[in-house]
Each structure stands twice: as structure tokens, then as C-alpha cells.
Design an enzyme around this catalytic site. Structure first.
Site, mmCIF file in Angstrom:
data_model
loop_
_atom_site.group_PDB
_atom_site.id
_atom_site.type_symbol
_atom_site.label_atom_id
_atom_site.label_comp_id
_atom_site.label_asym_id
_atom_site.label_seq_id
_atom_site.Cartn_x
_atom_site.Cartn_y
_atom_site.Cartn_z
ATOM 1 N N LYS A 112 49.078 44.908 40.273
ATOM 2 C CA LYS A 112 48.975 44.633 41.481
ATOM 3 C C LYS A 112 49.740 45.569 42.527
ATOM 4 O O LYS A 112 49.656 45.635 43.520
ATOM 5 C CB LYS A 112 49.311 43.103 41.783
ATOM 6 C CG LYS A 112 47.935 42.483 41.198
ATOM 7 C CD LYS A 112 47.428 41.334 42.136
ATOM 8 C CE LYS A 112 45.966 40.858 41.552
ATOM 9 N NZ LYS A 112 45.449 40.160 42.408
ATOM 10 N N LYS A 193 38.045 44.485 36.234
ATOM 11 C CA LYS A 193 37.568 43.052 36.292
ATOM 12 C C LYS A 193 36.976 42.834 37.711
ATOM 13 O O LYS A 193 37.518 43.532 38.843
ATOM 14 C CB LYS A 193 38.712 42.042 35.941
ATOM 15 C CG LYS A 193 39.569 41.845 36.763
ATOM 16 C CD LYS A 193 40.492 40.381 36.354
ATOM 17 C CE LYS A 193 41.435 40.056 37.822
ATOM 18 N NZ LYS A 193 41.512 38.985 38.282
ATOM 19 N N LYS A 196 38.833 39.368 43.816
ATOM 20 C CA LYS A 196 38.694 39.151 45.062
ATOM 21 C C LYS A 196 39.208 40.318 45.940
ATOM 22 O O LYS A 196 38.759 40.600 47.066
ATOM 23 C CB LYS A 196 39.393 37.966 45.415
ATOM 24 C CG LYS A 196 38.873 36.576 44.972
ATOM 25 C CD LYS A 196 39.952 35.423 45.538
ATOM 26 C CE LYS A 196 40.153 34.268 44.829
ATOM 27 N NZ LYS A 196 41.261 34.010 44.245
HETATM 28 P P1 ATP Z 1 42.863 38.525 43.036
HETATM 29 O O1 ATP Z 1 41.723 39.578 42.892
HETATM 30 O O2 ATP Z 1 43.135 38.164 44.396
HETATM 31 O O3 ATP Z 1 43.942 38.523 42.232
HETATM 32 P P2 ATP Z 1 41.102 36.817 41.123
HETATM 33 O O4 ATP Z 1 39.649 37.332 41.741
HETATM 34 O O5 ATP Z 1 41.824 37.436 40.027
HETATM 35 O O6 ATP Z 1 41.881 37.318 42.535
HETATM 36 P P3 ATP Z 1 42.506 34.435 41.070
HETATM 37 O O7 ATP Z 1 42.530 33.453 41.937
HETATM 38 O O8 ATP Z 1 43.584 35.364 40.595
HETATM 39 O O9 ATP Z 1 41.155 35.458 41.286
HETATM 40 O O10 ATP Z 1 41.838 33.658 39.649
HETATM 41 C C1 ATP Z 1 41.216 32.336 39.526
HETATM 42 C C2 ATP Z 1 40.657 32.222 38.123
HETATM 43 O O11 ATP Z 1 39.761 33.007 37.920
HETATM 44 C C3 ATP Z 1 41.616 32.712 36.879
HETATM 45 O O12 ATP Z 1 41.656 31.648 36.115
HETATM 46 C C4 ATP Z 1 41.202 34.055 36.631
HETATM 47 O O13 ATP Z 1 41.461 34.128 35.107
HETATM 48 C C5 ATP Z 1 39.979 33.724 36.917
HETATM 49 N N1 ATP Z 1 39.191 34.903 37.009
HETATM 50 C C6 ATP Z 1 39.483 35.892 37.860
HETATM 51 N N2 ATP Z 1 38.784 37.159 37.941
HETATM 52 C C7 ATP Z 1 38.037 36.942 36.662
HETATM 53 C C8 ATP Z 1 36.883 37.669 36.277
HETATM 54 N N3 ATP Z 1 36.696 38.890 36.642
HETATM 55 N N4 ATP Z 1 36.366 37.141 34.983
HETATM 56 C C9 ATP Z 1 36.561 35.996 34.518
HETATM 57 N N5 ATP Z 1 37.555 35.138 35.122
HETATM 58 C C10 ATP Z 1 38.117 35.642 36.267
#
Ligand code: ATP
Ligand code: LTN
Length: 326
Positions: A112, A193, A196
Site C-alpha cells: 500500500k 487481488k 476497492k
Molecule cells: P482496500 O482495497 O481498500 O485495501 P479491500 O478491498 O482489500 O480494501 P478490506 O476492507 O481491506 O477490503 O477487506 C475486507 C475483507 O475482504 C478482508 O477480510 C479481506 O481479506 C477480504 N478481501 C478483500 N479483498 C479480497 C479479495 N480480492 N478476495 C478475497 N477476499 C478479499
């Protein structure tokens, strides 16, 4: 010991299918046993800048979406992290026992902060606050996606260290990572991955995206050129990712899905994936709109925060007393 579950999601942008499959879906299932606590982790969200109006809307959206997918506030606690001051307080204490070296090894921080001109201290310290979230509730299980495993391991480590120093106070938690769907990849770059916070939204299927947009994204998902639909994440990451998404939203087993799609073209396969995803999304989007009422949501979240504080505060007080605070 009773199974106690804690997990959180940041209100940091558009919720996506990776969040649903990797986290929310497991949370709903987890409600079948044990005691479950789910948190809108807004303190974590501000480790990177959030526009205030968007943060507010995203927090309500996230709470409404959790209710829409099946989190039941009569069975589980649902609250907002900043509504319970114990999280920031314990995080400070943990800061004083975590080493810089340990924090430097966290891969999420490295990813990040890459290429950024300025990086907040909060982003570096993120795992300490996450450990506080988990330890404040004597959590036994933490359902998260694969990317969070390292943070849960760090939480165990710090809990063990503090227990050794001050006598048993914290429970050592374990991560519960789904066998399939723990890491849903970007449709436009299956080496990364689905996330968001990305500049290019074409790889991310938002839970609130219009079905037209979802169709475009799925139909243009990056695949390969050998025209075989088999699950092989290493050599065929794009196709394998679409297969995982299909299985997760339709409930079809991977073996059956591979058989079903064994002799069709990539185009026809993508259409099938889109159809399952759109069926799933239209249902949850309708429920989301029913739940997105600020007064109702505020009442649910306030009740959740009160109950959460009643659990966390005695644990924080115990920590204060063992440290020697008067
Ligand atoms: P950001 O991109 O802002 O870091 P994020 O999409 O990774 O956000 P988080 O709020 O950090 O989302 O994660 C919420 C939950 O979703 C966590 O348990 C994380 O492991 C899961 N998660 C996030 N992205 C994925 C993905 N691509 N596949 C499976 N699980 C995910
Ligand atoms: N760091 C997690 C979100 C999160 C979390 C938690 C998950 C914050 N606190 C406590 C489980 C338990 C993430 O980025 N997805």
C-alpha cells in the site's frame, strides 16, 4: 472455550465481490455457531485519506450491505469501530510492545505504500489497531481473506508476548480463511487481488455496480488463448478466477463446474458467469436498498457499540491494571 468471532471491513470505497466471497459470506455462515462480532473499521479506513462525505456514506453503505447479505443483529454484534474508544486505547498500548522490525515485515504495508509520495504513520501502524480489535473481545476465530493472514499471525504473536510478561490476559486467535475464494483476483489483472482502492475499476465487480457495467467487466476479463476451461490458478489465473467467482455465487462445486464448461467457448463461459453474478447481485442490491435507512441503521449500530463496549472495557481495564496504570 466458546467460539468467538471478530472481523472487520473498512468503509473505504465500493464493496466488491472479493469482499463478499472472502469475508462477508464467511461471516454469515459463521453466525450459525459461537458468538460473532462484526465491525465497520473506520479508524482503519483513514490510514489513507478518505473524503469526509464519502466516508460517512461508505460507512452506512457497508452496514446496510452487511444486513442485506444476512448479518443478523439479533444474533451478532454489528458496530462502528470509532464508536468504541477502547480500540484506539489498546492499539496504543500494543504499539509499545511491537517492534519496528516486526511491523516492517508486513506485506500489506509494503504494497500500500509502494510508489506513494507520503505515507501515514497510521498505515504503518495498521496491524497494531487490528490486533487491538481482535484481542479486546477474547476472539478465537478471525474470518478474513488470505491477504490478512499475516496480520492475524502478528496478533497471536503480540498476545503471546504480553501474556508471558503480565500473565494470561489475551486469547490467541486463529485466522479462518476460506479454502476457495480466499483471494479473488482482479478481472483486468489476474496477478493482483480484486480491491476497492484501485485506479482502474475495470477489474473490480462492485456489489452495487449496474448490471450493464458488470457485464462489460466480465465479458472483457483477461484470460488466455488456449480455450480450455480448467481450474489451474498458476497457469490459467484469469479462467480460474472466473471459475471461483462462478462457484461461489452459484453454489456449484468446482468439479461440476469444470465438467459443465468442458466443451464451451470462453465467450459462452463468460456469459454463464455473468448470468450467475447478475442473479446474485440483483437480489442483494434490492435488499440493500431496503436496509439503507439512516435512522434504522444508526439505532442498530448504537446498540451494537454499547454491547461491544460492555465486553471490551473490562478487558482493557485488566490490561491497564496489569501494566501498572493507577
Ligand atoms: P482496500 O482495497 O481498500 O485495501 P479491500 O478491498 O482489500 O480494501 P478490506 O476492507 O481491506 O477490503 O477487506 C475486507 C475483507 O475482504 C478482508 O477480510 C479481506 O481479506 C477480504 N478481501 C478483500 N479483498 C479480497 C479479495 N480480492 N478476495 C478475497 N477476499 C478479499
Ligand atoms: N485489516 C482488515 C480489516 C480489519 C480486520 C480487523 C479484519 C480491521 N480490523 C479485525 C479482522 C479482524 C482488512 O484490511 N481487510
Amino acid at each position: 472455550m466458546e467460539k468467538r468471532v471478530f472481523s472487520g471491513i473498512k468503509p473505504s470505497g465500493n464493496l466488491h465481490l472479493g469482499n463478499y466471497i472472502g469475508a462477508m459470506k464467511q461471516w454469515v455462515k459463521s453466525q450459525e455457531d459461537g458468538f460473532n462480532i462484526f465491525c465497520v473499521v473506520d479508524l482503519h479506513a483513514i490510514t489513507v485519506f478518505q473524503d469526509p462525505t464519502e466516508l460517512k456514506n461508505n460507512s452506512y453503505d457497508l452496514a446496510a450491505m452487511l444486513l442485506a447479505v444476512g448479518i443478523d443483529p439479533t444474533k451478532s454484534l454489528l458496530f462502528v469501530q470509532s464508536h468504541n474508544p477502547d480500540h484506539a486505547n489498546l492499539a496504543w498500548i500494543l504499539n509499545c510492545y511491537l517492534s519496528m522490525g516486526q511491523m516492517n515485515r508486513m506485506t500489506q504495508y509494503k504494497e500500500k505504500s509502494e510508489g506513494k509520495d507520503t505515507v501515514s504513520v497510521g498505515l504503518f501502524d495498521y496491524p497494531s489497531l487490528m490486533a487491538a480489535d481482535i484481542l479486546l473481545y477474547k476472539t478465537t476465530h478471525v474470518p478474513v481473506g488470505e491477504d490478512q493472514k499475516q496480520h492475524v499471525e502478528l496478533t497471536r504473536d503480540i498476545a503471546e508476548r504480553i501474556n508471558k510478561k503480565y500473565g494470561d490476559i489475551f486469547v490467541l486467535p486463529q485466522a479462518s480463511i476460506p479454502k476457495v475464494g480466499g483471494r479473488i483476483m482482479s478481472l483486468s489483472n489476474p496477478a493482483k487481488k480484486m480491491s476497492k482502492s484501485v485506479d482502474d475499476p475495470s477489474g473490480t465487480i462492485g456489489l452495487l455496480d449496474s448490471l450493464d457495467d458488470v457485464k462489460k467487466k466480465i465479458m472483457s476479463a483477461v484470460t488466455d488463448s488456449d480455450n480450455k476451461i480448467v481450474y489451474d490458478p498458476e497457469n490459467k489465473p484469469g479462467i480460474s478466477n472466473l471459475l471461483e467467482i462462478y462457484c461461489q455465487v452459484s453454489g456449484v462445486e468446482m468439479k461440476d463446474a469444470q465438467e459443465k464448461f468442458s466443451s464451451i467457448s470462453y465467450g459462452a463461459f463468460k456469459t454463464e458467469v455473468f448470468e450467475s453474478v447478475s442473479l446474485f447481485l440483483s437480489e442483494i442490491q434490492q435488499k440493500f436498498h431496503e436496509k439503507r435507512n439512516i435512522n434504522d441503521l444508526s439505532a442498530t449500530l448504537e446498540d451494537g457499540a454499547k454491547k461491544a463496549y460492555a465486553i471490551s472495557h473490562p478487558i482493557l481495564q485488566e490490561m491497564y491494571s496489569r501494566i501498572g496504570f493507577i
